[in-house]
Design a protein around this motif. Structure first.
Motif, PDB file in Angstrom:
ATOM      1  N   ALA A 330      -1.494  57.741 -31.387  1.00 19.88           N
ATOM      2  CA  ALA A 330      -2.441  57.004 -30.530  1.00 19.88           C
ATOM      3  C   ALA A 330      -2.221  55.507 -30.686  1.00 19.88           C
ATOM      4  N   ASN A 331      -2.469  54.779 -29.594  1.00 20.82           N
ATOM      5  CA  ASN A 331      -2.326  53.318 -29.618  1.00 20.82           C
ATOM      6  C   ASN A 331      -3.261  52.706 -28.589  1.00 20.82           C
ATOM      7  N   ASP A 332      -3.951  51.627 -28.961  1.00 21.18           N
ATOM      8  CA  ASP A 332      -4.736  50.846 -27.994  1.00 21.18           C
ATOM      9  C   ASP A 332      -4.752  49.388 -28.435  1.00 21.18           C
ATOM     10  N   PRO A 333      -3.791  48.579 -27.928  1.00 22.36           N
ATOM     11  CA  PRO A 333      -3.733  47.150 -28.271  1.00 22.36           C
ATOM     12  C   PRO A 333      -4.938  46.392 -27.711  1.00 22.36           C
ATOM     13  N   HIS A 334      -5.497  45.504 -28.513  1.00 22.45           N
ATOM     14  CA  HIS A 334      -6.676  44.731 -28.113  1.00 22.45           C
ATOM     15  C   HIS A 334      -6.234  43.338 -27.684  1.00 22.45           C
ATOM     16  N   LEU A 335      -6.353  43.087 -26.395  1.00 21.54           N
ATOM     17  CA  LEU A 335      -5.864  41.841 -25.816  1.00 21.54           C
ATOM     18  C   LEU A 335      -6.902  41.291 -24.845  1.00 21.54           C
ATOM     19  N   SER A 336      -6.621  40.117 -24.303  1.00 18.19           N
ATOM     20  CA  SER A 336      -7.530  39.517 -23.336  1.00 18.19           C
ATOM     21  C   SER A 336      -7.729  40.441 -22.138  1.00 18.19           C
ATOM     22  N   ALA A 337      -8.934  40.441 -21.624  1.00 18.45           N
ATOM     23  CA  ALA A 337      -9.213  41.171 -20.389  1.00 18.45           C
ATOM     24  C   ALA A 337      -8.657  40.355 -19.228  1.00 18.45           C
ATOM     25  N   SER A 338      -7.679  40.900 -18.528  1.00 17.04           N
ATOM     26  CA  SER A 338      -7.045  40.155 -17.439  1.00 17.04           C
ATOM     27  C   SER A 338      -6.919  41.042 -16.218  1.00 17.04           C
ATOM     28  N   SER A 792     -30.750  47.256 -22.951  1.00 20.19           N
ATOM     29  CA  SER A 792     -29.587  48.083 -23.275  1.00 20.19           C
ATOM     30  C   SER A 792     -28.447  47.154 -23.670  1.00 20.19           C
ATOM     31  N   TRP A 793     -27.580  47.660 -24.531  1.00 20.07           N
ATOM     32  CA  TRP A 793     -26.426  46.882 -24.982  1.00 20.07           C
ATOM     33  C   TRP A 793     -25.512  46.560 -23.803  1.00 20.07           C
ATOM     34  N   GLY A 794     -25.354  47.496 -22.885  1.00 20.57           N
ATOM     35  CA  GLY A 794     -24.461  47.269 -21.754  1.00 20.57           C
ATOM     36  C   GLY A 794     -24.897  46.148 -20.835  1.00 20.57           C
ATOM     37  N   ARG A 795     -26.205  45.856 -20.773  1.00 21.14           N
ATOM     38  CA  ARG A 795     -26.662  44.733 -19.939  1.00 21.14           C
ATOM     39  C   ARG A 795     -26.237  43.392 -20.520  1.00 21.14           C
ATOM     40  N   LEU A 796     -26.060  43.356 -21.835  1.00 24.72           N
ATOM     41  CA  LEU A 796     -25.557  42.142 -22.479  1.00 24.72           C
ATOM     42  C   LEU A 796     -24.045  42.124 -22.562  1.00 24.72           C
ATOM     43  N   HIS A 797     -23.501  43.299 -22.859  1.00 26.19           N
ATOM     44  CA  HIS A 797     -22.094  43.432 -23.224  1.00 26.19           C
ATOM     45  C   HIS A 797     -21.312  43.898 -21.998  1.00 26.19           C
ATOM     46  N   ARG A 798     -20.949  42.921 -21.162  1.00 24.68           N
ATOM     47  CA  ARG A 798     -20.374  43.253 -19.860  1.00 24.68           C
ATOM     48  C   ARG A 798     -18.971  42.679 -19.721  1.00 24.68           C
ATOM     49  N   LEU A 799     -18.170  43.414 -18.992  1.00 28.28           N
ATOM     50  CA  LEU A 799     -16.799  43.020 -18.725  1.00 28.28           C
ATOM     51  C   LEU A 799     -16.661  42.530 -17.294  1.00 28.28           C
ATOM     52  N   PHE A 800     -16.160  41.312 -17.141  1.00 27.22           N
ATOM     53  CA  PHE A 800     -15.758  40.773 -15.842  1.00 27.22           C
ATOM     54  C   PHE A 800     -14.238  40.649 -15.844  1.00 27.22           C
ATOM     55  N   LEU A 801     -13.578  41.225 -14.873  1.00 28.41           N
ATOM     56  CA  LEU A 801     -12.137  41.066 -14.730  1.00 28.41           C
ATOM     57  C   LEU A 801     -11.870  39.923 -13.757  1.00 28.41           C
ATOM     58  N   PHE A 813     -15.242  31.177  -3.031  1.00 25.35           N
ATOM     59  CA  PHE A 813     -15.098  32.350  -2.163  1.00 25.35           C
ATOM     60  C   PHE A 813     -13.873  33.161  -2.563  1.00 25.35           C
ATOM     61  N   LEU A 814     -12.816  32.466  -3.022  1.00 22.00           N
ATOM     62  CA  LEU A 814     -11.602  33.175  -3.403  1.00 22.00           C
ATOM     63  C   LEU A 814     -11.824  33.939  -4.704  1.00 22.00           C
ATOM     64  N   LYS A 815     -12.551  33.336  -5.643  1.00 18.14           N
ATOM     65  CA  LYS A 815     -12.885  34.052  -6.869  1.00 18.14           C
ATOM     66  C   LYS A 815     -13.703  35.288  -6.556  1.00 18.14           C
ATOM     67  N   TYR A 816     -14.621  35.155  -5.634  1.00 18.00           N
ATOM     68  CA  TYR A 816     -15.470  36.291  -5.245  1.00 18.00           C
ATOM     69  C   TYR A 816     -14.618  37.423  -4.701  1.00 18.00           C
ATOM     70  N   MET A 817     -13.556  37.075  -3.979  1.00 22.03           N
ATOM     71  CA  MET A 817     -12.682  38.085  -3.383  1.00 22.03           C
ATOM     72  C   MET A 817     -11.750  38.720  -4.405  1.00 22.03           C
ATOM     73  N   LEU A 818     -11.244  37.931  -5.351  1.00 24.07           N
ATOM     74  CA  LEU A 818     -10.186  38.399  -6.229  1.00 24.07           C
ATOM     75  C   LEU A 818     -10.690  39.035  -7.507  1.00 24.07           C
ATOM     76  N   ASN A 819     -11.895  38.659  -7.971  1.00 22.23           N
ATOM     77  CA  ASN A 819     -12.404  39.159  -9.241  1.00 22.23           C
ATOM     78  C   ASN A 819     -13.150  40.477  -9.064  1.00 22.23           C
ATOM     79  N   ARG A 820     -13.320  41.190 -10.156  1.00 22.64           N
ATOM     80  CA  ARG A 820     -14.033  42.462 -10.125  1.00 22.64           C
ATOM     81  C   ARG A 820     -14.980  42.565 -11.320  1.00 22.64           C
TER      82      ARG A 820
END
Length: 914
Positions: A330-338, A792-801, A813-820
């Motif tokens: 098993a492997n899961d490298p921990h890197l920046s969320a991109s 809840s922890w998830g309301r604080l601990h959120r991932l934005f890509l 507007f471009l950030k709104y389109m490209l980010n998730r």
């Protein structure tokens, strides 16, 4: 931020469903643009504009340079498996396919590695380019290509570049990606042809983010302005070898043969290489280090978080403990969320293995680089984690006129001039100066050189005077052979060949875990690791004396390894590689503290000792373990505190009966982590030098209940204002160990905190813990509301890509389109499910398991994998983030390898013809 637009995590969509989903997204982008910018703008950004860059995945395409046809088979997630009859055709096709999916990402990366971001994005990137030009990654990469790499590696790099350029031929920017179309509004940038050096340079960027303890060197030096030696030692406790085991259990260093050997574990060595510490710095050196801190924080990240918090998990279990009777890895490298993910999944298959075509390998690689970095072939599998060995040293240099002092002499700088081109602006010229210890990082900021006596103007660098400077010695600034290692590992068939391949892997130094279909498992530490004269690399060293120079490198035969250990498993998660009393060299003074590694080992032992056998799904479940080790230590003490305030008592009761797991829906996890953050702030934050506050950490704070980019930007600005008055510990496993060492000393000086307008001073542990619980209660009330039933922890601990470059600094507007995002995540800091957050900047997710894989050596087609985002780098393509929902839930996808399994899962086939 826009709502999540990824595919459902239910059954995989059929072809017609994907087409409908794609059309819906295309319609949405046109609609959004029309509303935001008016009908004329929306008309310009037509459906054809958005779709122009999507890859062709069916039919056929003719490519000049191929010697025979190549099949590109993609599954329902757009993951390509390439079949060719020669090595050159295989890697040419790899370059073409990666460019189809990810060329914009590749182009940004090569501009970063070469210090040319300003050519794409204008004057805002000039300072970053200056620093990157000073490091000179692309110069070193060219030297590697010209003088170090094997003929076969060069041939593969050339073939890969030929494939990329075949994709680019005849295309305008808008035909390549939506981002180029947007860039066209502000500058006339045109993508240039790809070169083999562009691929090699990416390994330098990877090595930079995985560079080791340079940040700790700076931190310890800055701490001397406010803290004494004992206090600094408190904050950097010794590695707990007796509690958290090192990677290598068996073997020893043999003084007679000068090599590391397995067998008798009795040590015949004396650990250590010299005196601890480094330079006794003049007062001005503190300001230089503080300025360097800011510069480092602004440098764009490649795969990590600028050297902070980098981690990974990888472990292998032998067949005697598995259901299949063969190893699981098993492997899961921990890197920046991109966005897109730093990883690219693919398979490279020769239609028939021979001297002409040698590869049958599948796994994860980087867009822009040929081969597979992590994965498996038909015989072996391997994974990587960052070893953390110390391969960087900062040197304080004494500068005199146009030279620097060394052993009583003044030596001339090695200088070069660089011209930085700027989109929409005038070019800028800089002078890069180097000492025998490396480039002067301090030259990159005028404030950093205002130390010591001002001298006559230096004609080579007119803004520089006498005084002190900071130079960087780093193994990656010497030409190496890591690209050779990639291809050698990809075709290795057994342990001997794998170990030989590892000898080429000089930077970055990674822990390599191994398994093969014959049932063997192993571990190898590779890398070019320096041997120091005096000093141990924990502090900047005096550059004016040869006593602190590097005297050589640890020989390959001396590096620790294990092969088929008796315990039947090997765990690497950034802990110490080997017990210090069993090894003569200081690999680093700053290991990860082993919280994750020991938890993984405990989970494996629990299964084994219970008489069970480990399955592929057991390995997956271990990757998702959310248990908080610091909560296990502190919660019993927090529950014993007598709390008067009924609202705080209500929150305290959340911890009663909590099992210490940090699930996304856990209110207890939210409250504990807020309490932990406030404990750190009260006990340590107001005692640390304010220079330790990293500006960029506030950028990691994400709004808790907002939906648009404007609100998110406001949150970031408020963070910068709120935390500017003091430093804040990051809350990682070093801080776990710091608190563990003092937690039973209830009157320790660290528990003292000052009086405020609303709170009394604290003198004891329980007084400080009580105050932290109260502060946490009202912090979460402000963020999540007064009703704790909604917490809840998830309301604080959120991932934005966030889409690189334009997703972080582009128009709203471009950030709104490209980010998730956002995704509400389980896990946490120093947890096996390492969705890391930084207590210096809030609870938002900073780094993540960037991918997860479990390789089944008993049946490779039963292996599993997942990526953070998806195969595509094209916003609104069906495969932009189609794996993220499953990733967030901890699910894995089937990983087809054999020809029959790949054919069964193939959705689209593209034939590349000569």
């Amino acid at each position: 931020m826009p709502p999540n637009t990824t595919a459902s995590s239910g059954t995989k969509p059929g072809k017609s469903g994907r087409k409908k989903g794609r059309k819906a997204r295309l319609f949405l982008i046109v609609l959004v643009l029309a509303v935001i910018a008016g009908v004329a703008f929306g008309a310009y950004w037509s459906i054809s504009t958005v779709r122009a860059s999507f890859p062709q995945t069916k039919g056929s395409i003719r490519l000049d340079g191929l010697s025979g046809p190549v099949d590109v088979k993609r599954d329902d997630y757009g993951i390509p498996q390439i079949y060719a009859a020669s090595d050159e055709d295989l890697f040419m096709a790899q370059g073409f396919v990666q460019a189809q999916d990810r060329f914009y990402e590749m182009d940004v990366r090569r501009h970063m590695t070469s210090g040319r971001l300003s050519e794409m994005f204008g004057k805002g990137q000039v300072e970053n380019d200056e620093f990157l030009r000073t490091l000179g990654w692309d110069r070193i990469a060219k030297q590697e290509y010209d003088t170090k790499l094997s003929a076969s590696t060069k041939k593969y790099l050339q073939a890969y570049a030929k494939g990329v350029n075949a994709y680019l031929k005849g295309k305008d920017g808008k035909d390549i990606s939506l981002e180029y179309a947007a860039l066209g509004f502000t500058n006339d940038y045109k993508p240039q042809e790809w070169t083999p050096v562009d691929s090699v340079a990416w390994l330098k960027a990877m090595a930079w983010d995985l560079r080791g303890n340079m940040q700790d060197e700076i931190d310890r030096s800055l701490m001397t302005s406010r803290l004494g030696p004992k206090q600094i030692a408190d904050l950097y406790p010794d590695y707990p070898y007796s509690r958290n085991k090192a990677i290598v259990h068996e073997g020893r260093y043999d003084d007679v043969t000068g090599s590391y050997v397995q067998g008798d574990t009795a040590s015949t060595t004396t650990a250590g290489t010299g005196l601890t510490g480094g330079a006794t710095a003049p007062s001005g050196f503190q300001s230089q280090l503080s300025g360097l801190y800011d510069i480092l924080d602004d440098v764009p990240t490649a795969v990590g978080v600028n050297g902070n918090g980098i981690g990974s998990n990888s472990w292998v279990v032998s067949g005697k403990h598995t259901i299949t009777g063969k190893p699981l890895l098993a492997n899961d490298p921990h890197l920046s969320a991109s966005l897109p993910s730093v990883w690219y999944q693919m398979g490279l298959h020769c239609t028939s293995l021979s001297d002409k075509c040698q590869y049958d390998v599948s796994g994860y690689t980087f867009a822009g680089m040929p081969g597979v970095v992590i994965g498996h072939n038909k015989d072996i599998a391997w994974g990587m984690t960052n070893s953390g060995v110390d391969v960087t040293d900062l040197y304080l240099e004494k500068l005199t006129g146009d030279g620097y002092q060394y052993d009583g002499k003044v030596l001339p700088f090695k200088s070069r001039k660089e011209t930085i081109k700027v989109a929409g602006g005038a070019s800028k010229k800089i002078v890069v100066r180097e000492t025998n210890n490396g480039p002067l990082l301090s030259d990159r900021d005028d404030e950093l050189v205002k130390v010591g006596r001002k001298a006559t103007v230096d004609t080579a660098a007119p803004d520089r005077g006498d005084g002190y400077g900071i130079a960087l010695r780093w193994t990656a600034l010497d030409p190496g052979t890591s690209m050779d290692a990639v291809f050698q590992m990809d075709k290795a068939s057994d342990w001997a060949e794998f170990r030989k391949a590892s000898t080429y892997f000089d930077v970055p130094s990674q822990n390599l875990v191994y398994a093969d279909t014959k049932g063997h498992i192993g571990y190898q530490l590779p890398g070019r690791i320096p041997i120091r004269g005096e000093g141990d690399g924990s502090l900047p060293s005096p550059g004016w004396t040869s006593k602190y120079k590097w005297t050589g490198y640890i020989k390959q035969a001396e590096l620790p390894y294990e092969y088929d250990p008796a315990r039947g498993y090997i765990v690497t998660a950034n802990q110490a590689v080997v017990d210090k009393d069993k090894y003569p060299y200081t690999l680093t003074t700053d290991w990860g503290y082993g919280t994750r590694s020991q938890r993984i080992a405990d989970l494996i032992e629990s299964k084994i000792n219970g008489g069970g056998k480990i399955s592929t799904d057991d390995m997956r479940q271990m990757q998702l373990d959310n248990s908080s080790e610091i909560a296990k230590l502190l919660v019993p003490k927090l529950l014993k505190i007598d709390v008067d305030d009924p609202d705080v008592r209500q929150a305290q009761k959340l911890l009663e009966g909590w099992d210490y797991t940090q699930d996304a829906d856990s209110a207890a996890a939210a409250y504990f982590n807020a309490t932990w953050r406030n404990i750190l702030k009260l006990a340590f934050g107001n005692k640390l030098p304010k220079e330790l506050r990293v500006k960029g950490q506030c950028l990691w704070v994400d709004p808790v209940d907002t939906t648009g980019p404007a609100d998110e930007d406001r949150s970031v600005r408020e963070c910068g204002q709120r935390d500017a008055d003091q430093a804040q510990p990051d809350g990682g496993d070093r801080w776990f160990e710091v608190v563990r060492k003092i937690v039973d000393d209830e009157d320790n000086d660290w528990w003292q905190s000052p009086k405020t307008r609303t709170d009394r001073a604290t003198d004891t542990r329980d007084e400080l813990f009580g105050r932290a619980m109260k502060d946490a209660r009202w912090e979460l009330t402000a963020k999540l509301g007064k009703d704790i039933d909604t917490w809840s922890w998830g309301r604080l601990h959120r991932l934005f890509l966030k889409n690189q470059t334009m997703g972080t600094e582009g128009p709203a507007f471009l950030k709104y389109m490209l980010n998730r995002g956002p995704w509400k995540l389980s896990g946490g800091e120093a947890t096996v499910n390492a969705t890391g957050w930084n207590a210096a900047g809030g609870y938002g997710v900073v780094w993540v398991p960037s991918m997860r894989m479990v390789v089944n050596l008993g049946d490779l087609d039963k292996s599993k994998w997942i990526n953070l985002s998806g195969a595509s780098g094209h916003a609104y393509n069906a495969h932009y983030t189609d794996q993220t929902d499953k990733w967030a839930k901890g699910e894995l996808l089937p990983w087809a390898f054999s020809k029959q399994a790949v054919d069964d899962r193939t959705s689209d086939t593209l034939v590349l013809k000569p």
